[in-house]
Scaffold this motif. Structure first.
Motif, PDB file in Angstrom:
ATOM      1  N   ASP B  18       0.740  -1.086   0.295  1.00 31.55           N
ATOM      2  CA  ASP B  18      -0.396   0.017   0.026  1.00 31.55           C
ATOM      3  C   ASP B  18       0.830   1.369   0.198  1.00 31.55           C
ATOM      4  O   ASP B  18       0.620   2.438  -0.965  1.00 31.55           O
ATOM      5  CB  ASP B  18      -1.440  -0.265   1.397  1.00 31.55           C
ATOM      6  CG  ASP B  18      -2.720  -0.698   0.928  1.00 31.55           C
ATOM      7  OD1 ASP B  18      -2.456  -1.442   1.868  1.00 31.55           O
ATOM      8  OD2 ASP B  18      -2.015  -1.282  -0.121  1.00 31.55           O
ATOM      9  N   ILE B  21       1.886   1.589  -3.409  1.00 29.88           N
ATOM     10  CA  ILE B  21       1.596   2.117  -4.687  1.00 29.88           C
ATOM     11  C   ILE B  21       0.371   3.606  -4.747  1.00 29.88           C
ATOM     12  O   ILE B  21       0.439   4.552  -5.398  1.00 29.88           O
ATOM     13  CB  ILE B  21       0.004   1.227  -4.489  1.00 29.88           C
ATOM     14  CG1 ILE B  21       0.297  -0.103  -4.584  1.00 29.88           C
ATOM     15  CG2 ILE B  21      -1.035   1.733  -5.276  1.00 29.88           C
ATOM     16  CD1 ILE B  21      -0.712  -1.464  -5.196  1.00 29.88           C
ATOM     17  N   ARG B  24       3.404   6.864  -5.438  1.00 30.42           N
ATOM     18  CA  ARG B  24       3.801   6.329  -6.872  1.00 30.42           C
ATOM     19  C   ARG B  24       2.793   6.756  -7.156  1.00 30.42           C
ATOM     20  O   ARG B  24       2.856   7.792  -8.332  1.00 30.42           O
ATOM     21  CB  ARG B  24       3.716   4.445  -7.114  1.00 30.42           C
ATOM     22  CG  ARG B  24       3.605   4.516  -9.020  1.00 30.42           C
ATOM     23  CD  ARG B  24       4.862   4.802  -9.322  1.00 30.42           C
ATOM     24  NE  ARG B  24       4.888   5.304 -10.881  1.00 30.42           N
ATOM     25  CZ  ARG B  24       5.709   5.763 -11.044  1.00 30.42           C
ATOM     26  NH1 ARG B  24       6.773   6.825 -10.753  1.00 30.42           N
ATOM     27  NH2 ARG B  24       5.665   5.643 -12.755  1.00 30.42           N
ATOM     28  N   THR B  25       1.643   6.587  -6.759  1.00 26.96           N
ATOM     29  CA  THR B  25       0.228   7.001  -7.236  1.00 26.96           C
ATOM     30  C   THR B  25       0.068   8.586  -6.854  1.00 26.96           C
ATOM     31  O   THR B  25      -0.358   9.870  -7.729  1.00 26.96           O
ATOM     32  CB  THR B  25      -1.184   7.296  -6.839  1.00 26.96           C
ATOM     33  OG1 THR B  25      -0.940   5.814  -6.370  1.00 26.96           O
ATOM     34  CG2 THR B  25      -2.592   7.538  -6.728  1.00 26.96           C
ATOM     35  N   LYS B 112     -10.097   1.446   1.464  1.00 26.37           N
ATOM     36  CA  LYS B 112      -9.339   0.873   0.655  1.00 26.37           C
ATOM     37  C   LYS B 112      -9.195  -0.290  -0.657  1.00 26.37           C
ATOM     38  O   LYS B 112     -10.202  -0.895  -0.501  1.00 26.37           O
ATOM     39  CB  LYS B 112      -7.225  -0.199   0.927  1.00 26.37           C
ATOM     40  CG  LYS B 112      -6.563   0.947   1.971  1.00 26.37           C
ATOM     41  CD  LYS B 112      -6.081  -0.039   2.936  1.00 26.37           C
ATOM     42  CE  LYS B 112      -4.975   0.728   3.362  1.00 26.37           C
ATOM     43  NZ  LYS B 112      -3.488   0.265   4.222  1.00 26.37           N
ATOM     44  N   PRO B 113      -8.578  -0.655  -1.955  1.00 27.31           N
ATOM     45  CA  PRO B 113      -7.721  -0.107  -1.970  1.00 27.31           C
ATOM     46  C   PRO B 113      -8.008   1.204  -2.666  1.00 27.31           C
ATOM     47  O   PRO B 113      -9.452   1.483  -2.986  1.00 27.31           O
ATOM     48  CB  PRO B 113      -6.922  -0.604  -3.788  1.00 27.31           C
ATOM     49  CG  PRO B 113      -8.882  -1.603  -3.939  1.00 27.31           C
ATOM     50  CD  PRO B 113      -9.517  -1.641  -2.409  1.00 27.31           C
ATOM     51  N   LEU B 114      -7.278   2.205  -2.829  1.00 25.79           N
ATOM     52  CA  LEU B 114      -8.011   3.771  -3.107  1.00 25.79           C
ATOM     53  C   LEU B 114      -8.250   3.956  -4.614  1.00 25.79           C
ATOM     54  O   LEU B 114      -6.530   2.896  -5.470  1.00 25.79           O
ATOM     55  CB  LEU B 114      -6.649   4.879  -2.057  1.00 25.79           C
ATOM     56  CG  LEU B 114      -6.257   4.627  -0.788  1.00 25.79           C
ATOM     57  CD1 LEU B 114      -4.938   5.939  -0.176  1.00 25.79           C
ATOM     58  CD2 LEU B 114      -7.948   5.478   0.005  1.00 25.79           C
ATOM     59  N   LYS B 115      -9.099   4.988  -5.402  1.00 16.16           N
ATOM     60  CA  LYS B 115      -8.737   5.015  -5.884  1.00 16.16           C
ATOM     61  C   LYS B 115      -7.890   6.310  -6.585  1.00 16.16           C
ATOM     62  O   LYS B 115      -8.340   7.180  -5.344  1.00 16.16           O
ATOM     63  CB  LYS B 115     -10.502   5.523  -7.235  1.00 16.16           C
ATOM     64  CG  LYS B 115     -11.483   3.928  -6.399  1.00 16.16           C
ATOM     65  CD  LYS B 115     -11.567   3.919  -7.970  1.00 16.16           C
ATOM     66  CE  LYS B 115     -12.562   2.702  -7.698  1.00 16.16           C
ATOM     67  NZ  LYS B 115     -11.923   1.747  -6.940  1.00 16.16           N
ATOM     68  N   ARG B 116      -7.314   6.342  -7.658  1.00 10.89           N
ATOM     69  CA  ARG B 116      -6.410   7.696  -7.710  1.00 10.89           C
ATOM     70  C   ARG B 116      -7.394   8.697  -7.146  1.00 10.89           C
ATOM     71  O   ARG B 116      -6.838  10.445  -7.110  1.00 10.89           O
ATOM     72  CB  ARG B 116      -6.223   7.266  -8.829  1.00 10.89           C
ATOM     73  CG  ARG B 116      -5.216   6.489  -9.148  1.00 10.89           C
ATOM     74  CD  ARG B 116      -4.023   7.316 -10.648  1.00 10.89           C
ATOM     75  NE  ARG B 116      -4.912   6.524 -11.635  1.00 10.89           N
ATOM     76  CZ  ARG B 116      -4.297   6.833 -12.714  1.00 10.89           C
ATOM     77  NH1 ARG B 116      -3.080   7.658 -13.101  1.00 10.89           N
ATOM     78  NH2 ARG B 116      -5.336   6.638 -13.651  1.00 10.89           N
TER      79      ARG B 116
END
Lengths: 148, 135
Positions: B18, B21, B24-25, B112-116
């Motif tokens: 997590d 990700i 990076r996001t 989670k998982p998070l959306k951009r």
């Protein structure tokens, strides 16, 4: 054998159609760019490394007597979280079932469910390793052609 | 002319995947990001005199030692940290927890998982509040 982009996309599409992956996998793929062209593969590699650790931890926890269902649930919470984060849908679903058994204090259910978690993880690993191997080979061929 | 600074986001999550990700996001959208794997390390970072200003904290709820709820309470009671907006993230959706977090001062709770789009929306709104950062 050289795999075309279309063939690779078909292989990937099958993984979605068969329920191994969900949209989260696409979300991670979209984070790739020229600076991080292999980000997806790096995350997937890390996922399998992390879940290997979690498998070992779960196995140790399952051997304890009396059972510590809170501990088991906590480990599986991490497992489910990681699975969800990379879009490993079937693995995530089996983790949820395991947690349900923990909440019911059902050790037999946990043991059976854990076998399914391991099985789904192994299948997914096999499929994704094959996919990335083909993808890497295909990209390597494309680079060589471009260099000519 | 003053140089516009990037928005600095502190991400606290014990899950390495997590963290990777989310980092990076945020980085692909040119945010400055610091990630830590525990609340203890987050507090060390926030309380250090060498730490640059933090504009937003994104913290996981369920972590060993000290969880996101206790971290939130600490931040909101601290004179020099309480103005920093805090977003809580979790893979478990429990409405009672969520309400408690908002009451304690979190600006939002994300699953989670998070959306951009969700992360960007939070960063956008925090940036609008602070007024002097670029996205």
């Amino acid at each position: 054998m050289e795999y075309s982009r279309r063939q690779l996309n078909n292989i990937k599409a099958n993984l979605f159609e068969q329920g191994y992956l969900d949209d989260q996998f696409h979300q991670i793929e979209e984070l790739q760019d020229d600076a991080s062209p292999n980000f997806l593969q790096e995350v997937v590699t890390l996922f399998f490394r992390d879940t290997t650790r979690l498998i070992d931890t779960t196995e140790q926890a399952l051997k304890k007597s009396p059972q510590d269902f809170r501990r088991l649930d906590s480990i599986m919470h991490q497992f489910k979280g990681s699975s969800s984060s990379i879009g490993a849908l079937r693995v995530k679903n089996e983790c949820s079932i395991f947690r349900d058994h923990c909440n019911q204090g059902n050790i037999e259910g946990c043991l059976k469910s854990f076998q399914k978690v391991k099985k789904e993880l192994a299948i997914l690993r096999q499929k994704l390793e094959a996919y990335f191997k083909l993808l890497n080979q295909s990209e390597s061929v494309a680079v060589k052609k471009a260099d000519r | 002319m003053a140089t516009e600074q990037k928005m600095h986001i502190l991400v606290v999550d014990d899950n390495i995947i997590d963290r990777l990700i989310i980092e990076r996001t945020l980085k692909v959208s040119s945010f400055e990001v610091t990630t830590v794997d525990s609340v203890m390390k987050a507090l060390e970072f926030l309380n250090s005199t060498k730490t640059p200003r933090v504009d937003l904290i994104v913290t996981d709820y369920c972590m060993p030692e000290m969880n996101g709820y206790d971290f939130l309470k600490y931040v909101k009671k601290s004179e020099h940290l309480k103005e920093i907006p805090v977003v809580i993230i979790s893979s478990d959706d429990e409405p009672n927890h969520n309400n408690r977090l908002i009451e304690e001062g979190a600006i939002d709770f994300l699953l989670k998982p998070l959306k951009r789009s969700e992360i960007y929306k939070q960063c956008d709104s925090s940036c609008s509040s602070s007024g002097d950062k670029t996205i």
